[in-house]
Write an enzyme that holds these catalytic residues in place. Structure first.
Site, PDB file in Angstrom:
ATOM      1  N   HIS A  73      -6.699   8.465   0.681  1.00  0.00           N
ATOM      2  CA  HIS A  73      -6.520   7.515   1.399  1.00  0.00           C
ATOM      3  C   HIS A  73      -5.733   7.818   2.573  1.00  0.00           C
ATOM      4  O   HIS A  73      -6.097   7.057   3.884  1.00  0.00           O
ATOM      5  CB  HIS A  73      -5.817   6.198   0.744  1.00  0.00           C
ATOM      6  CG  HIS A  73      -4.439   6.566   0.235  1.00  0.00           C
ATOM      7  ND1 HIS A  73      -4.125   7.551  -0.850  1.00  0.00           N
ATOM      8  CD2 HIS A  73      -3.108   6.482   0.882  1.00  0.00           C
ATOM      9  CE1 HIS A  73      -2.904   7.503  -0.885  1.00  0.00           C
ATOM     10  NE2 HIS A  73      -2.249   6.846  -0.052  1.00  0.00           N
ATOM     11  N   ASP A  74      -4.825   8.716   2.472  1.00  0.00           N
ATOM     12  CA  ASP A  74      -3.939   9.213   3.721  1.00  0.00           C
ATOM     13  C   ASP A  74      -4.761  10.492   4.138  1.00  0.00           C
ATOM     14  O   ASP A  74      -3.705  10.952   4.952  1.00  0.00           O
ATOM     15  CB  ASP A  74      -2.755   9.250   3.342  1.00  0.00           C
ATOM     16  CG  ASP A  74      -1.878   7.919   3.393  1.00  0.00           C
ATOM     17  OD1 ASP A  74      -2.320   7.053   3.918  1.00  0.00           O
ATOM     18  OD2 ASP A  74      -0.594   7.796   2.668  1.00  0.00           O
ATOM     19  N   LYS A  92      -3.732  11.400   8.079  1.00  0.00           N
ATOM     20  CA  LYS A  92      -2.394  11.995   8.287  1.00  0.00           C
ATOM     21  C   LYS A  92      -2.375  13.536   8.669  1.00  0.00           C
ATOM     22  O   LYS A  92      -1.228  13.942   9.154  1.00  0.00           O
ATOM     23  CB  LYS A  92      -1.271  11.651   7.135  1.00  0.00           C
ATOM     24  CG  LYS A  92      -0.732  10.351   6.854  1.00  0.00           C
ATOM     25  CD  LYS A  92       0.087   9.995   5.924  1.00  0.00           C
ATOM     26  CE  LYS A  92       0.520   8.291   5.749  1.00  0.00           C
ATOM     27  NZ  LYS A  92       1.561   8.308   4.720  1.00  0.00           N
TER      28      LYS A  92
HETATM   29  P1  C2E Z   1       2.796   0.994   6.712  1.00  0.00           P
HETATM   30  O1  C2E Z   1       3.874   0.691   6.906  1.00  0.00           O
HETATM   31  O2  C2E Z   1       1.379   0.715   7.176  1.00  0.00           O
HETATM   32  O3  C2E Z   1       2.952   2.806   6.949  1.00  0.00           O
HETATM   33  C1  C2E Z   1       2.009   3.926   6.801  1.00  0.00           C
HETATM   34  C2  C2E Z   1       2.669   5.038   6.806  1.00  0.00           C
HETATM   35  O4  C2E Z   1       3.491   5.169   8.155  1.00  0.00           O
HETATM   36  C3  C2E Z   1       3.673   5.348   5.945  1.00  0.00           C
HETATM   37  O5  C2E Z   1       2.784   5.812   4.757  1.00  0.00           O
HETATM   38  C4  C2E Z   1       4.427   6.408   6.534  1.00  0.00           C
HETATM   39  O6  C2E Z   1       3.842   7.670   6.445  1.00  0.00           O
HETATM   40  C5  C2E Z   1       4.652   6.080   7.784  1.00  0.00           C
HETATM   41  N1  C2E Z   1       5.672   5.220   8.664  1.00  0.00           N
HETATM   42  C6  C2E Z   1       5.901   3.698   8.323  1.00  0.00           C
HETATM   43  N2  C2E Z   1       7.223   3.264   8.616  1.00  0.00           N
HETATM   44  C7  C2E Z   1       7.782   4.614   8.965  1.00  0.00           C
HETATM   45  C8  C2E Z   1       9.199   4.943   9.440  1.00  0.00           C
HETATM   46  O7  C2E Z   1      10.061   3.898   9.808  1.00  0.00           O
HETATM   47  N3  C2E Z   1       9.362   6.119   9.795  1.00  0.00           N
HETATM   48  C9  C2E Z   1       8.427   7.015   9.388  1.00  0.00           C
HETATM   49  N4  C2E Z   1       8.767   8.556   9.682  1.00  0.00           N
HETATM   50  N5  C2E Z   1       7.211   6.951   8.934  1.00  0.00           N
HETATM   51  C10 C2E Z   1       7.061   5.792   8.722  1.00  0.00           C
HETATM   52  P2  C2E Z   1       3.564   5.632   3.174  1.00  0.00           P
HETATM   53  O8  C2E Z   1       5.215   6.178   3.408  1.00  0.00           O
HETATM   54  O9  C2E Z   1       2.684   6.296   2.243  1.00  0.00           O
HETATM   55  O10 C2E Z   1       3.634   4.278   2.994  1.00  0.00           O
HETATM   56  C11 C2E Z   1       2.542   3.435   2.635  1.00  0.00           C
HETATM   57  C12 C2E Z   1       2.830   1.952   2.571  1.00  0.00           C
HETATM   58  O11 C2E Z   1       3.711   1.485   1.744  1.00  0.00           O
HETATM   59  C13 C2E Z   1       3.453   1.468   4.112  1.00  0.00           C
HETATM   60  O12 C2E Z   1       2.320   1.391   4.850  1.00  0.00           O
HETATM   61  C14 C2E Z   1       4.093   0.270   3.628  1.00  0.00           C
HETATM   62  O13 C2E Z   1       2.958  -1.050   3.533  1.00  0.00           O
HETATM   63  C15 C2E Z   1       4.510   0.506   2.159  1.00  0.00           C
HETATM   64  N6  C2E Z   1       6.137   1.033   2.166  1.00  0.00           N
HETATM   65  C16 C2E Z   1       6.555   2.045   2.075  1.00  0.00           C
HETATM   66  N7  C2E Z   1       7.899   2.337   2.262  1.00  0.00           N
HETATM   67  C17 C2E Z   1       8.379   0.580   2.468  1.00  0.00           C
HETATM   68  C18 C2E Z   1       9.367   0.034   2.526  1.00  0.00           C
HETATM   69  O14 C2E Z   1      10.533   0.709   2.580  1.00  0.00           O
HETATM   70  N8  C2E Z   1       9.236  -1.258   2.657  1.00  0.00           N
HETATM   71  C19 C2E Z   1       8.248  -1.927   2.643  1.00  0.00           C
HETATM   72  N9  C2E Z   1       8.298  -3.366   3.029  1.00  0.00           N
HETATM   73  N10 C2E Z   1       7.036  -1.293   2.753  1.00  0.00           N
HETATM   74  C20 C2E Z   1       7.007  -0.015   2.349  1.00  0.00           C
HETATM   75 FE    FE Z   2      -1.830   5.120   4.812  1.00  0.00          FE
HETATM   76 FE    FE Z   3       0.098   6.890   0.829  1.00  0.00          FE
END
Ligand code: C2E
Ligand code: FE
Ligand code: FE
Ligand code: SIN
Ligand code: SIN
Length: 515
Positions: free
Chosen positions: A375-376, A379
């Protein structure tokens, strides 16, 4: 507005800043300055005389009309940044030029910054909306410091986009070679493409060679070189291959005799052996030591390629290949994004179980299970400084990050293999939301393919419970609450109900495959 004096100088004008004693290696990126006023070129030159980026000087090209600029863009496909005057031959010559560069020359990499002395001729909001430019400056606001700032951000953005583009091309080559992989002689193409891309991903900048041999022929049976990169690339030629360098031959002999991997002053040799007796050897000529994670991935590479090759030689349909490749690439992505080992595995298992509970046919569930680790995938193309940023992303970084969905889709799209086709679709849709507020397409409800809806939930379920470079892991109750809160918003209600009804079972997957 055009300047006849300079318009006639067209080609020699582009070379006039490089004096013969300067070495090409001193130069990094190329920047094109387009303006019909000679004075603007002089001032820009003077201001940026000592400017360095990545420790290198900038090569400046100069154009004094839009027509001349277009000519230079045609001849130089590696221009990183162009400063574009708006009013030249006509009131909108600069804007027409932007349109031609993007749409006729198809150059989407170059960063284009408009500089205008007459903002009335081209109001900022209109121009940004209609033309694919990256920044807009009024000449009066461009102090020398601002100009340097603009250079930094423009070149950095170019560097990032170039990285994305390079990976996209490399990985597409990998995918394309797998679809051709029905004949043993295309094996070498495949093995080389994968090897190059793995080295790239692991940022190992050295030469490598990979070969197989069959143990029934004894320890020194014939070696077939399947892949080679860097300075050893030509050992792969069928007819006039120079053969392996003697020190490499000796290391291979030793590894085969002892049936194990070796590390020496010269470099690494990875040894693997399949059940059916195929042995494979990968030599990497590296000065520094490889990390354990790098070694592991290279080991996986050897084993996968050896398996594939063995089954090809036996004339078997390569049933396992797609699956192996998917895990191999999935692992490479993980290693880059530092998401600890088990994320891909857990998303795969959570997606599989959700698909079953949802009532999909077992065959569809299995395809989702195998495709969801990718899925990712997109990246891999995201630059390190964004992917590994410890804090919140700024607006520009976030825009870049969001491209991982379509980049993954683009790379995998070409494949005809069912698993990779579904993986491509999952890449594209795993950040769509049930309420229509997701990206990149903004699809809503059942417009989102079921595999996308499932992996969206599986991904967030797992991401919330995991540590990331930008966040701490959430506890079980908080994750449960968050999913309920997003029922009918981010996620399809029926899927949330299923995961909540079986929450202990799903959370158990996390315990079984901890980070
Ligand atoms: P998303 O919000 O669409 O983020 C996609 C990817 O962007 C994340 O994959 C991460 O690699 C990167 N990303 C997003 N925000 C940040 C950030 O503030 N800093 C950095 N360095 N990278 C960022 P990841 O980690 O696999 O997360 C997948 C999805 O899980 C996210 O999609 C979001 O929907 C959810 N998610 C992850 N952590 C949180 C969180 O702390 N709060 C909420 N509400 N959702 C989260
Ligand atoms: Fe993703
Ligand atoms: Fe992921
Ligand atoms: C473009 O070519 O301008 C789109 C890529 C980007 O700016 O992120
Ligand atoms: C951002 O940093 O602007 C986006 C991060 C997120 O939505 O999680």
């Amino acid at each position: 507005m055009s300047n006849p004096l300079f318009a006639s100088q067209s080609k020699s004008a582009s070379a006039d800043t490089t004096s013969p004693k300067e070495n090409d290696a001193d130069y990094g990126y190329t920047v094109l300055i387009i303006d019909d006023e000679v004075e603007v070129h002089k001032v820009t030159d003077l201001t940026l005389k000592r400017f360095r980026f990545d420790g290198k000087r900038i090569r400046f090209l100069h154009a004094y009309s839009a027509r001349e600029a277009l000519q230079i863009f045609t001849e130089h496909t590696d221009i990183a940044l162009a400063l574009v005057d708006v009013v030249m031959e006509t009131d909108h010559a600069g804007l027409d030029l932007v349109h031609k560069v993007r749409n006729e020359l198809g150059n989407h990499l170059v960063r284009l910054v408009l500089r205008t002395g007459q903002p009335g001729q081209a109001p900022e909001h209109e121009v940004i909306e209609r033309y694919d430019i990256n920044d807009y400056k009024e000449k009066t606001e461009l102090t020398s410091q601002k100009l340097k700032t603009l250079m930094y951000s423009g070149l950095r953005s170019y560097r990032d986009i170039q990285t994305i583009d390079m990976h996209r091309k490399g990985l597409r080559q990998v995918i394309e070679s797998t679809s051709k992989m029905l004949k043993p002689n295309s094996m070498s193409e495949f093995a080389t493409a994968v090897l190059k891309e793995i080295m790239n991903l692991l940022q190992i900048d050295s030469s490598a060679v990979y070969c197989t041999t069959f143990s029934e022929q004894g320890a020194h049976g014939e070696r077939r070189i399947l892949a080679a990169t860097g300075s050893m690339a030509d050992v792969i030629a069928e007819d006039d291959s120079p053969g392996l360098p003697a020190p490499v031959e000796q290391l291979f002999d030793k590894a085969l005799d002892e049936r194990r991997s070796l590390y020496s002053e010269e470099g690494y040799v990875f040894y693997t052996e399949t059940e059916s007796g195929y042995q494979s050897l990968l030599y990497i000529d590296t000065n520094g030591k490889l990390t354990n994670a790098q070694q592991e991935l290279l080991d996986i590479y050897c084993f996968n390629v050896a398996l594939t090759y063995a089954s090809l030689l036996k004339g078997e349909e390569i049933l396992e290949t797609q699956r192996e490749l998917v895990y191999l690439l999935g692992d490479a992505v993980e290693m880059r994004s530092k998401e600890t080992g088990a994320h891909v595995k857990r998303v795969s298992l959570v997606s599989y179980r959700l698909a079953q509970l949802y009532g999909l046919a077992e065959e569809e569930c299995l395809v989702i299970k195998r495709a969801s680790p990718l899925h990712d995938f997109g990246k891999v193309a995201i630059p390190d400084r964004i992917l590994h940023k410890p804090g919140k992303l700024d607006k520009e970084e976030w825009e870049t990050m969001k491209t991982h969905a379509s980049v993954g889709h683009d790379i995998l799209r070409k494949s005809t293999k069912p698993i990779l086709k579904v993986a491509s679709m999952i890449c594209m849709t795993h950040h769509e939301k049930w309420n229509g507020n997701g990206y990149p397409l903004g699809l809503q409800g059942e417009e989102i393919p079921i595999a996308g809806r499932i992996s969206a939930l599986a991904d967030v379920f797992d991401a919330l419970g995991s540590k990331r470079c930008y966040k701490e892991p959430w506890g079980k109750e908080n994750v449960r609450e968050e999913l309920l809160k997003e029922r009918g918003e981010h996620f399809e209600p029926k899927l949330v109900d299923l995961i909540i009804d079986h929450f202990d079972e799903f959370w158990e997957i996390r315990n079984r495959y901890p980070d």
